[in-house]
Design a protein around this motif. Structure first.
Motif, PDB file in Angstrom:
ATOM      1  N   LEU B 151       0.891  -1.184   0.070  1.00 52.54           N
ATOM      2  CA  LEU B 151      -0.020  -0.080  -0.132  1.00 52.54           C
ATOM      3  C   LEU B 151       0.837   1.034  -0.060  1.00 52.54           C
ATOM      4  CD1 LEU B 151      -2.892   1.504   0.241  1.00 52.54           C
ATOM      5  CD2 LEU B 151      -2.691   1.383   2.732  1.00 52.54           C
ATOM      6  N   HIS B 152       1.759   1.285   0.878  1.00 54.12           N
ATOM      7  CA  HIS B 152       2.736   2.508   1.095  1.00 54.12           C
ATOM      8  C   HIS B 152       3.529   2.650   0.002  1.00 54.12           C
ATOM      9  CE1 HIS B 152       1.705   4.102   4.932  1.00 54.12           C
ATOM     10  NE2 HIS B 152       0.809   3.062   4.917  1.00 54.12           N
ATOM     11  N   LYS B 153       3.656   1.704  -1.274  1.00 53.38           N
ATOM     12  CA  LYS B 153       4.479   2.083  -2.395  1.00 53.38           C
ATOM     13  C   LYS B 153       3.735   3.129  -3.238  1.00 53.38           C
ATOM     14  CE  LYS B 153       7.149  -2.066  -3.019  1.00 53.38           C
ATOM     15  NZ  LYS B 153       7.722  -1.545  -1.929  1.00 53.38           N
ATOM     16  N   LEU B 154       2.205   3.419  -2.810  1.00 50.23           N
ATOM     17  CA  LEU B 154       1.708   4.535  -3.270  1.00 50.23           C
ATOM     18  C   LEU B 154       2.473   6.007  -3.290  1.00 50.23           C
ATOM     19  CD1 LEU B 154      -2.350   4.589  -2.561  1.00 50.23           C
ATOM     20  CD2 LEU B 154      -1.170   4.800  -4.743  1.00 50.23           C
ATOM     21  N   VAL B 155       3.232   5.950  -2.398  1.00 50.50           N
ATOM     22  CA  VAL B 155       3.879   7.250  -2.211  1.00 50.50           C
ATOM     23  C   VAL B 155       4.835   7.559  -3.501  1.00 50.50           C
ATOM     24  CG1 VAL B 155       6.230   6.318  -1.366  1.00 50.50           C
ATOM     25  CG2 VAL B 155       5.140   8.598  -0.619  1.00 50.50           C
ATOM     26  N   TYR B 156       5.358   6.572  -4.314  1.00 52.12           N
ATOM     27  CA  TYR B 156       5.986   6.850  -5.539  1.00 52.12           C
ATOM     28  C   TYR B 156       4.933   7.615  -6.484  1.00 52.12           C
ATOM     29  CZ  TYR B 156       8.804   3.085  -3.704  1.00 52.12           C
ATOM     30  OH  TYR B 156       9.438   2.267  -2.821  1.00 52.12           O
ATOM     31  N   ALA B 157       3.692   7.402  -6.713  1.00 48.87           N
ATOM     32  CA  ALA B 157       2.976   7.667  -7.736  1.00 48.87           C
ATOM     33  C   ALA B 157       2.561   9.189  -7.033  1.00 48.87           C
ATOM     34  CB  ALA B 157       1.514   7.161  -7.723  1.00 48.87           C
ATOM     35  N   ILE B 158       2.527   9.177  -5.716  1.00 47.53           N
ATOM     36  CA  ILE B 158       2.085  10.594  -5.060  1.00 47.53           C
ATOM     37  C   ILE B 158       3.327  11.593  -5.302  1.00 47.53           C
ATOM     38  CG2 ILE B 158       1.926  11.738  -2.726  1.00 47.53           C
ATOM     39  CD1 ILE B 158       0.624   9.009  -1.913  1.00 47.53           C
ATOM     40  N   ALA B 159       4.553  11.224  -5.149  1.00 45.34           N
ATOM     41  CA  ALA B 159       5.814  12.125  -5.490  1.00 45.34           C
ATOM     42  C   ALA B 159       5.640  12.631  -6.943  1.00 45.34           C
ATOM     43  CB  ALA B 159       7.079  11.465  -4.889  1.00 45.34           C
ATOM     44  N   ALA B 160       5.240  11.582  -7.852  1.00 45.18           N
ATOM     45  CA  ALA B 160       5.313  11.966  -9.165  1.00 45.18           C
ATOM     46  C   ALA B 160       4.392  12.939  -9.245  1.00 45.18           C
ATOM     47  CB  ALA B 160       5.127  10.756 -10.155  1.00 45.18           C
ATOM     48  N   ALA B 161       3.116  12.740  -8.963  1.00 48.84           N
ATOM     49  CA  ALA B 161       1.911  13.637  -9.252  1.00 48.84           C
ATOM     50  C   ALA B 161       2.359  15.043  -8.649  1.00 48.84           C
ATOM     51  CB  ALA B 161       0.675  12.935  -8.498  1.00 48.84           C
ATOM     52  N   ALA B 162       2.995  15.014  -7.265  1.00 46.57           N
ATOM     53  CA  ALA B 162       3.203  16.304  -6.610  1.00 46.57           C
ATOM     54  C   ALA B 162       4.269  17.104  -7.528  1.00 46.57           C
ATOM     55  CB  ALA B 162       3.579  15.906  -5.372  1.00 46.57           C
ATOM     56  N   VAL B 163       5.039  16.429  -8.188  1.00 46.51           N
ATOM     57  CA  VAL B 163       6.109  17.418  -8.721  1.00 46.51           C
ATOM     58  C   VAL B 163       5.745  17.922 -10.096  1.00 46.51           C
ATOM     59  CG1 VAL B 163       7.648  15.612  -9.994  1.00 46.51           C
ATOM     60  CG2 VAL B 163       8.685  17.492  -8.907  1.00 46.51           C
ATOM     61  N   LEU B 164       4.835  17.203 -10.656  1.00 45.57           N
ATOM     62  CA  LEU B 164       4.242  17.375 -11.934  1.00 45.57           C
ATOM     63  C   LEU B 164       3.200  18.406 -11.806  1.00 45.57           C
ATOM     64  CD1 LEU B 164       3.836  14.074 -13.963  1.00 45.57           C
ATOM     65  CD2 LEU B 164       5.024  16.122 -14.715  1.00 45.57           C
ATOM     66  N   HIS B 165       2.375  18.595 -10.466  1.00 48.61           N
ATOM     67  CA  HIS B 165       1.515  19.483 -10.155  1.00 48.61           C
ATOM     68  C   HIS B 165       2.212  20.762  -9.978  1.00 48.61           C
ATOM     69  CE1 HIS B 165      -1.856  21.401  -7.723  1.00 48.61           C
ATOM     70  NE2 HIS B 165      -0.626  21.287  -6.738  1.00 48.61           N
ATOM     71  N   TYR B 166       3.351  20.636  -9.369  1.00 48.40           N
ATOM     72  CA  TYR B 166       4.070  21.921  -9.240  1.00 48.40           C
ATOM     73  C   TYR B 166       4.516  22.515 -10.471  1.00 48.40           C
ATOM     74  CZ  TYR B 166       8.123  24.519  -7.588  1.00 48.40           C
ATOM     75  OH  TYR B 166       9.072  25.846  -7.500  1.00 48.40           O
ATOM     76  N   ALA B 167       5.219  21.799 -11.618  1.00 52.33           N
ATOM     77  CA  ALA B 167       5.857  22.088 -12.871  1.00 52.33           C
ATOM     78  C   ALA B 167       4.720  22.674 -13.441  1.00 52.33           C
ATOM     79  CB  ALA B 167       6.541  21.121 -13.371  1.00 52.33           C
ATOM     80  N   LEU B 168       3.418  21.993 -13.621  1.00 51.11           N
ATOM     81  CA  LEU B 168       2.441  22.404 -14.584  1.00 51.11           C
ATOM     82  C   LEU B 168       1.848  23.664 -14.055  1.00 51.11           C
ATOM     83  CD1 LEU B 168       0.921  19.119 -15.698  1.00 51.11           C
ATOM     84  CD2 LEU B 168       2.319  20.543 -17.221  1.00 51.11           C
ATOM     85  N   SER B 169       1.933  23.861 -12.877  1.00 55.68           N
ATOM     86  CA  SER B 169       1.310  25.158 -12.425  1.00 55.68           C
ATOM     87  C   SER B 169       1.650  26.504 -12.815  1.00 55.68           C
ATOM     88  CB  SER B 169       0.991  25.086 -10.998  1.00 55.68           C
ATOM     89  OG  SER B 169       2.210  25.149 -10.251  1.00 55.68           O
ATOM     90  N   LEU B 170       3.051  26.282 -13.193  1.00 58.03           N
ATOM     91  CA  LEU B 170       3.675  27.629 -13.572  1.00 58.03           C
ATOM     92  C   LEU B 170       3.858  27.968 -15.076  1.00 58.03           C
ATOM     93  CD1 LEU B 170       6.998  26.633 -11.032  1.00 58.03           C
ATOM     94  CD2 LEU B 170       5.173  28.374 -10.644  1.00 58.03           C
ATOM     95  N   LYS B 171       4.377  29.056 -15.166  1.00 60.34           N
ATOM     96  CA  LYS B 171       4.142  29.632 -16.531  1.00 60.34           C
ATOM     97  C   LYS B 171       5.271  28.806 -17.459  1.00 60.34           C
ATOM     98  CE  LYS B 171       4.885  34.040 -17.496  1.00 60.34           C
ATOM     99  NZ  LYS B 171       4.705  35.525 -17.451  1.00 60.34           N
ATOM    100  N   ALA B 172       6.483  28.910 -16.797  1.00 62.98           N
ATOM    101  CA  ALA B 172       7.654  27.858 -17.595  1.00 62.98           C
ATOM    102  C   ALA B 172       8.281  27.044 -16.490  1.00 62.98           C
ATOM    103  CB  ALA B 172       8.464  29.160 -18.286  1.00 62.98           C
ATOM    104  N   VAL B 173       8.943  26.276 -16.940  1.00 64.68           N
ATOM    105  CA  VAL B 173       9.991  25.420 -16.043  1.00 64.68           C
ATOM    106  C   VAL B 173      11.019  26.039 -15.859  1.00 64.68           C
ATOM    107  CG1 VAL B 173      11.255  23.163 -15.787  1.00 64.68           C
ATOM    108  CG2 VAL B 173       9.066  23.300 -16.849  1.00 64.68           C
ATOM    109  N   THR B 174      11.111  26.774 -14.711  1.00 60.82           N
ATOM    110  CA  THR B 174      12.390  27.473 -14.245  1.00 60.82           C
ATOM    111  C   THR B 174      13.260  26.672 -13.329  1.00 60.82           C
ATOM    112  OG1 THR B 174      11.142  28.456 -12.404  1.00 60.82           O
ATOM    113  CG2 THR B 174      11.023  29.662 -14.426  1.00 60.82           C
ATOM    114  N   ALA B 175      14.396  27.324 -12.995  1.00 60.76           N
ATOM    115  CA  ALA B 175      15.373  26.535 -12.179  1.00 60.76           C
ATOM    116  C   ALA B 175      14.789  25.803 -10.848  1.00 60.76           C
ATOM    117  CB  ALA B 175      16.511  27.476 -11.634  1.00 60.76           C
ATOM    118  N   GLU B 176      14.033  26.403 -10.215  1.00 57.35           N
ATOM    119  CA  GLU B 176      13.179  25.598  -8.810  1.00 57.35           C
ATOM    120  C   GLU B 176      12.521  24.437  -9.286  1.00 57.35           C
ATOM    121  OE1 GLU B 176      10.895  27.854  -6.414  1.00 57.35           O
ATOM    122  OE2 GLU B 176      12.005  27.265  -4.532  1.00 57.35           O
ATOM    123  N   PRO B 177      11.701  24.457 -10.032  1.00 54.38           N
ATOM    124  CA  PRO B 177      10.888  23.344 -10.595  1.00 54.38           C
ATOM    125  C   PRO B 177      11.595  22.275 -10.975  1.00 54.38           C
ATOM    126  CG  PRO B 177      10.021  24.868 -11.888  1.00 54.38           C
ATOM    127  CD  PRO B 177      10.776  25.514 -10.768  1.00 54.38           C
TER     128      PRO B 177
END
Lengths: 272, 217
Positions: B151-177
């Protein structure tokens, strides 16, 4: 920033103006870095004087104009416009500037000229965002307008805000302001203006053409592919975290009456 | 590698102290926000900062295993805390989105969730985190047995979703994302090579041990 003489103009929004502090510290100017605070923090070494603007292309009188000449020859006006960023926030800014059409008249565009192209200065030694490993876009930053848009009385070249010359972070010494378009059309620190026959490239459009169009007219009905453009957060409306309700974004940023006619017959979902 | 270990009786106190420290950035930003110290767009800044801390704690939680495998640093007893801190920051991030950002206007929120991939990814991350947070107690670990690990392997999917969520919310992929995309890619990529890596390590250890024995004989 030096004080500027500007006569009042008919184009003054009566809404509350965004504080000078916010207007000058919350900026998108990637030449100085991609963070909102980067432009004010990293633009100290930028030299906006002396400055010349080269105007050429399809014009009868190509010329290079000194910024001092611009200040001397073109009467400055105060224009209070809303600036709507494509990131869904907005400010109300008292610009000082003059109609772009006045400058175009001086260079006498030829009949074949259909578009106006603009270019920002490239100075990696003064602009930290233009050097280093991770650069988000290609330089120079370029933008363009159709000639009739450029000639519209609302379109100005700004030389100041809040009654003073432009701070570096806001695009000193000369920038474009087109109030019915998203803020990224307002190209900063302009060194070159070229009249062309074909639609010139525009930086964000080149980078992500499905997200940023050439026209970039503010349009609540046409969303950015990744976020909604229906509402906007007004910078400075909230004191702290609370009380900053979103406002509905207006077609053409509230300037529909003046500019909608420029696009009659065009499908604005296609020409976004 | 020997790192100083705490006597077991101090561990609970230390963990509580670390929870308090972990929640500090959020609380401090809230305090700044109330008194106008978060700049021109305080809601966006606060919302963004809560999300970023959630992502940071997710990354730290995912770093526990490689730190043990590769550096011999065993922080396994802090991993639950890291995961729960990530969960609390995600909850706060979501609450700020609903209230301060969208003003509880449900039509706009529902429209957002259904239409925007980056909001969907964020929501998916939050939903997937709920069962993990709910089963983070000892009782659940005992009850679920080997299924808990699965069950806790779900965290892999969560981390991937989280970082994509972050990158896609921005106007451009800058150094931080870009930095966080690289970190998450490394942390998840490690899971792909881990079993081979560990097997080789074991073989080498056994091999070396064998040689030593022979040479002694």
């Amino acid at each position: 920033a030096a004080a500027l003489n500007a006569k009042p103009s008919g184009y003054v929004l009566t809404e509350k103006q965004t504080s000078k502090q916010d207007v000058t510290s919350y900026n998108n100017f990637y030449e100085f870095g991609t963070g909102k605070g980067d432009p004010i923090n990293n633009s100290g070494a930028f030299k906006a004087q002396p400055w010349t603007v080269e105007i050429g292309g399809l014009v009868g009188k190509p010329q290079t104009i000194d910024i001092e000449t611009i200040f001397k020859d073109f009467p400055m006006e105060e224009r209070v416009y809303r600036m709507r960023c494509v990131e869904a926030w907005s400010m109300v800014i008292p610009w000082v500037g003059f109609p772009l059409s006045a400058l175009l008249d001086r260079v006498e565009p030829l009949g074949s000229a259909k578009y106006v192209a603009f270019e920002t200065v490239v100075r990696p030694e003064e602009m930290p965002g233009q050097r280093g490993l991770f650069q988000p876009m290609n330089w120079p930053y370029v933008e363009g307008l159709r000639l009739d848009e450029a000639r519209h009385p609302l379109t100005i070249l700004a030389t100041g805000l809040y009654g003073e010359t432009l701070p570096n972070q806001n695009g000193a010494p000369l920038r474009l302001v087109v109030p019915w378009k998203y803020g990224f059309k307002g190209i900063k620190s302009i060194v070159k203006i070229t009249l062309t026959e074909k639609e010139p490239p525009a930086s964000w459009n080149v980078m992500q053409s499905n997200e940023y169009g050439f026209y970039a007219n503010v349009n609540p009905a046409v969303d950015h592919p990744r976020w909604s453009q229906a509402t906007e957060r007004q910078i400075g409306e909230a004191s702290g975290l609370f009380g900053g309700a979103r406002m509905n974004t207006l077609p053409f940023n509230g300037y529909a009456e003046e500019v909608a006619g420029l696009y009659s017959g065009m499908d604005l979902t296609k020409f976004y | 590698m020997a790192i100083p270990t705490l006597p077991a009786r101090y561990k609970p106190a230390l963990i509580w102290a670390l929870y308090a420290i972990g929640l500090m950035p959020g609380l401090y930003a809230f305090y700044l926000g109330i008194f106008g110290g978060l700049g021109a767009d305080p809601v966006r800044t606060f919302e963004h900062l809560l999300g970023l801390w959630a992502l940071r704690f997710l990354c730290l939680g995912l770093a526990v295993t490689p730190a043990r495998d590769l550096l011999g640093i065993n922080l396994i007893s802090y991993r639950r805390m890291l995961g729960l801190l990530a969960f609390y920051y995600v909850l706060a991030h979501f609450a700020v989105y609903l209230t301060l950002d969208r003003g509880m206007i449900l039509s706009s929120i529902l429209g957002d969730i259904l239409k925007r991939p980056y909001i969907m990814l964020g929501m998916a991350g939050l939903v997937m985190l709920i069962p993990l947070a709910a089963t983070s107690n000892r009782w659940s670990i005992r009850q679920l047995g080997p299924r808990w690990n699965k069950l806790h392997k779900l965290v892999y999917a969560i981390a991937a979703a989280a970082v994509l969520h972050y990158a896609l919310s921005l106007k451009a992929v800058t150094a931080e994302p870009a930095f966080y995309i690289a970190v998450v890619t490394l942390l998840l990529g490690y899971r792909l090579v881990r079993s081979r890596l560990m097997a080789r390590k074991r073989r080498r250890r056994n091999g070396t041990a064998g040689t030593t024995t022979r040479s002694r004989a």
